[in-house]
Design an enzyme around this catalytic site. Structure first.
Site, short mmCIF file in Angstrom:
data_model
loop_
_atom_site.label_atom_id
_atom_site.label_comp_id
_atom_site.label_asym_id
_atom_site.label_seq_id
_atom_site.Cartn_x
_atom_site.Cartn_y
_atom_site.Cartn_z
N ASP A 84 46.43 54.50 27.79
CA ASP A 84 47.45 53.47 27.62
C ASP A 84 47.24 52.80 26.28
OD1 ASP A 84 45.97 50.64 28.31
OD2 ASP A 84 45.24 52.21 29.64
N ASP A 173 52.08 44.72 34.44
CA ASP A 173 50.68 44.38 34.19
C ASP A 173 50.44 42.93 34.61
OD1 ASP A 173 48.18 43.78 33.17
OD2 ASP A 173 48.60 44.46 31.13
N GLU A 175 47.44 40.37 35.18
CA GLU A 175 46.01 40.15 34.98
C GLU A 175 45.75 38.73 34.51
OE1 GLU A 175 44.34 42.00 31.18
OE2 GLU A 175 46.01 43.35 31.61
#
Length: 285
Positions: A84, A173, A175
């Site tokens: 990624d 994503d 986080e």
């Protein structure tokens, strides 16, 4: 200035202002912040100031540590290697990665509703031209705008999906917050609702259920270890070491494992939990 007719009650100015304010707030919630995640509409954080430094795992490594020099053993079952990337990687040498055995890539497209990676085209199209299966991901900032707004921005700026057999569904994503409070100032219920809005909007616009990137540590701390998404959204989990470790609640298995942030060429390397045929099936929908 209009003249009040006899018998017409006079409304205090402050009452009119209050009513107008309530109406505007209601409209704002309906247009920009669907679902219960819109409860924080009046206290949005500023837009990200260093989105080029935020990538999948950038805050996981910072908060949970990154083991260097220990890579997982070769998989005993069928698997596919991937990477990624984001703007911090610059122009990527895709042919070299392909020759090293990398077969898929996730590319950061957007963050919040204000940032699109300036390297997205080179990375997204370059990985595809090299022969890889590719997908795009969105770095979430749940305190800056609603989930639906961020999903719509992502789809409009590279996060769409096409049934060509080589485009993976988009990934969200989730986080540690790079800009402040770990859980973005939201309660576990607030974060879960925000994600529900994001996933619902993404599916409505693309027809696909998106992938969720998150670490078990952050998930437990910020969602109360919610099991709300495990039956629907494939899990992409970071853990830097020799095994994938404990998974968040709701998932009996992972789909992608980000196993190192210090791999060759671009740092972040991943392993798909299945054969190339299964990876193509995920792309194909």
């Amino acid at each position: 200035m209009p003249v009040l007719r006899s018998g017409t009650p006079h409304r205090p100015v402050h009452s009119l202002a209050t009513a107008a304010g309530a109406l505007l707030a209601t409209v704002a919630l309906l247009l920009g912040l669907p679902g219960t995640a819109g409860a924080a509409a009046g206290r949005h954080a500023p837009e990200p100031t260093h989105p080029d430094q935020d990538w999948a795992g950038s805050q996981v490594a910072r908060h949970e540590g990154a083991t260097t020099g220990i890579l997982p053993p070769p998989s005993l079952t069928a698997s596919a290697e991937g990477v990624d990337v984001s703007s911090h990687n610059g122009n990527v040498a895709w042919s070299a990665l392909w020759n090293s055995g990398v077969r898929f890539a996730y590319v950061k497209a957007t963050e919040s509703t204000s940032y699109t990676s300036p390297y997205f085209a080179q990375q997204y199209n370059g990985s595809y031209r090299s022969g890889m299966i590719r997908g795009a991901y969105h770095f979430a900032t749940p305190d800056t705008s609603g989930g639906a707004a961020q999903a719509a921005y992502f789809v409009a700026h590279g996060g769409g999906w096409s049934k060509d057999g080589r485009t993976l569904p988009g990934a969200l994503d989730m986080e540690y917050n790079p800009y402040g409070a770990t859980c973005y100032g939201l309660s576990p219920t607030g974060l879960v609702d925000w994600m529900k809005d994001w996933f619902a909007t993404y599916k409505a616009r693309t027809g696909r259920d998106a992938v969720l990137y998150t670490s078990t540590g952050w998930w437990k701390q910020c969602t109360g270890n919610s099991a709300a998404f495990g039956r629907i959204n494939p899990l992409w989990v970071p853990r830097y070491g020799s095994s994938v470790g404990e998974l968040p609640a709701g998932w009996g298995f992972h789909t992608i494992w980000q196993y190192t942030s210090t791999g060759p060429a671009v740092g972040d390397h991943n392993r798909f939990n299945g054969s190339m045929d299964r990876l193509r099936a995920l792309a194909d929908g």
